[in-house]
Design a protein around this motif. Structure first.
Motif, mmCIF file in Angstrom:
data_model
loop_
_atom_site.group_PDB
_atom_site.id
_atom_site.type_symbol
_atom_site.label_atom_id
_atom_site.label_comp_id
_atom_site.label_asym_id
_atom_site.label_seq_id
_atom_site.Cartn_x
_atom_site.Cartn_y
_atom_site.Cartn_z
ATOM 1 N N LEU A 134 0.861 -1.188 0.000
ATOM 2 C CA LEU A 134 0.000 0.000 0.000
ATOM 3 C C LEU A 134 0.895 1.234 0.000
ATOM 4 C CD1 LEU A 134 -2.773 1.461 0.397
ATOM 5 C CD2 LEU A 134 -2.363 1.281 2.846
ATOM 6 N N THR A 175 1.095 5.279 0.170
ATOM 7 C CA THR A 175 0.289 6.413 0.590
ATOM 8 C C THR A 175 1.232 7.561 0.972
ATOM 9 O OG1 THR A 175 -1.459 7.109 2.126
ATOM 10 C CG2 THR A 175 0.067 5.438 2.933
ATOM 11 N N GLU A 183 -3.900 1.220 11.064
ATOM 12 C CA GLU A 183 -4.671 -0.001 10.797
ATOM 13 C C GLU A 183 -4.245 -0.692 9.500
ATOM 14 O OE1 GLU A 183 -8.445 1.939 10.861
ATOM 15 O OE2 GLU A 183 -8.520 2.210 8.691
ATOM 16 N N SER A 184 -3.447 -0.014 8.666
ATOM 17 C CA SER A 184 -2.950 -0.654 7.435
ATOM 18 C C SER A 184 -1.809 -1.638 7.712
ATOM 19 C CB SER A 184 -2.452 0.408 6.452
ATOM 20 O OG SER A 184 -3.491 1.312 6.146
ATOM 21 N N THR A 197 4.103 -6.523 8.728
ATOM 22 C CA THR A 197 4.247 -5.436 7.758
ATOM 23 C C THR A 197 5.549 -4.697 8.024
ATOM 24 O OG1 THR A 197 1.846 -5.169 7.787
ATOM 25 C CG2 THR A 197 3.124 -3.344 6.865
#
Lengths: 253, 253
Positions: free
Chosen positions: B209, B211, B219-220, B225
């Protein structure tokens, strides 16, 4: 038609530290582009026999990158090689900079960056576990950034309590900067902090010097040395007849 | 008699990203010690058939390290395995901590740390060249260090202009800390700085992701991660139908 380009990290130098992915990319090369030492290593590590070597000096990275992109657009399979990991002060950034500034068509090239074991990981493994906590990787060269930025980064990294790995610590053109950098660190860190000068780790000419921040001298390094500066939680374990193990506590008390 | 112990970094997960050295160490194992996922991977990557698996939870690192050292003293060849590089928030530091606190005889063990491709290198390679300049690697977990140390390190790293790689950004026990860390970074860095959440890079479940700092939300992320925070010189290259390439300029103007 798919246009392809590989950017490959060859690891620290020992053949056992190359990844299988890197070997597979080398085996597909029609052209090898890089600094002489790395092109030679790529051949040893299994580059295709027919791969054409294109050796250029380390100061010509953007030109080398453009050349590789042009070869890719001709349907060849250029492999740009770097020591260690190509993303850490290697060729990867130069290639993408060339893409950003180049013709729109270059954005359709399938560019694969193959990661590798960068020098700080191989050095840390050889010494023990000095990266056990948070750390940073800083190039001491001011070829590409102002010297005051380098010093500011060193001071802030030391204030943050990060273990510091210095790449490109010294060159013939910059004989005195490492001493200036070490002096800046002495303003922030206690003199007993461990400092290691590591050269050619994993190769026959390997050399390791373990010292402290107060006793470290720039003359112990050259362009191929990695300098590792510990933090307050970096400890030594003495061993009979061997260089001491160095490790950084995982825990910050 | 030589007592031996290997500490092996298995790389990010893809078999092609394992080094030959790591495979050779696994092939000599009489015992495999680690977190379940990594012990399983070690078997897939070529551990000796007779190697006895010793699976323990990630919170039991020091106990696992002592167990490995005891096995080494019995003349076995224990291999302690970590994902990525064992020196970067892996098992290497725990083993040397156990040696430092353990019996003198443990210092005679021939401990070999085999470096590997750590997550930030694989993630950077997948994205382009976001580590093109100086960077740091910080664990966001406060299991082993006070939270105010984490925040202070983030702020200083951002002030230094380092690209920041966050390991262990979030867990069930610490659901809100990544948002607090991102908020601290917003105090220092402009909102348009690129931020990437990268999960399972190089594996079938890969997820990326892209951004910006102003839009990034904790929350991503989950525990698997890697969060990469760019600097003022981190640029994007848009591509049709693909995630944008990300690279950091080698040059600091």
């Amino acid at each position: 038609m798919t246009f392809r380009l590989f950017i490959v990290g060859l690891g620290p130098g020992a053949e056992g530290q190359v990844t299988q992915e890197a070997r597979e990319a080398l085996a597909q090369a029609t052209d090898l582009l890089g600094y002489g030492l790395y092109v030679t290593r790529a051949v040893v590590f299994g580059a295709a026999d027919q791969a054409v070597p294109h050796v250029t000096d380390n100061r010509e990275e953007l030109g080398r990158a453009r050349h590789a992109l042009e070869l890719a657009m001709q349907g060849r399979v250029p492999v740009v090689v770097s020591g260690g990991d190509a993303g850490v002060f290697g060729m990867a950034s130069a290639v993408f900079e060339a893409v950003a500034e180049g013709p729109e068509a270059w954005r359709a090239i399938d560019i694969r960056v193959i990661p590798g074991v960068t020098a700080v990981l191989a050095t840390a493994a050889r010494l023990g576990a000095p990266l056990g906590g948070d750390f940073c990787v800083i190039s001491l060269s001011d070829n590409l950034k102002p010297w005051d930025v380098v010093v500011r980064r060193l001071r802030l990294a030391a204030e943050a309590g990060l273990v510091i790995a210095l790449y490109n610590p010294r060159s013939l053109a910059r004989p005195g900067q490492l001493d200036l950098g070490l002096a800046a660190l002495r303003d922030v860190l206690p003199g007993e902090i461990p400092v290691v000068f590591a050269r050619a780790i994993g190769r026959p000419t390997e050399h390791v010097l373990s010292t402290t921040l107060s006793q470290a001298r720039g003359e112990s390094a050259d362009m191929s040395t990695l300098v590792l500066i510990g933090c307050a939680h970096t400890k030594q374990i003495e061993r009979p007849g061997q260089i001491p193990w160095l490790y950084t506590l995982r825990r910050v008390p």
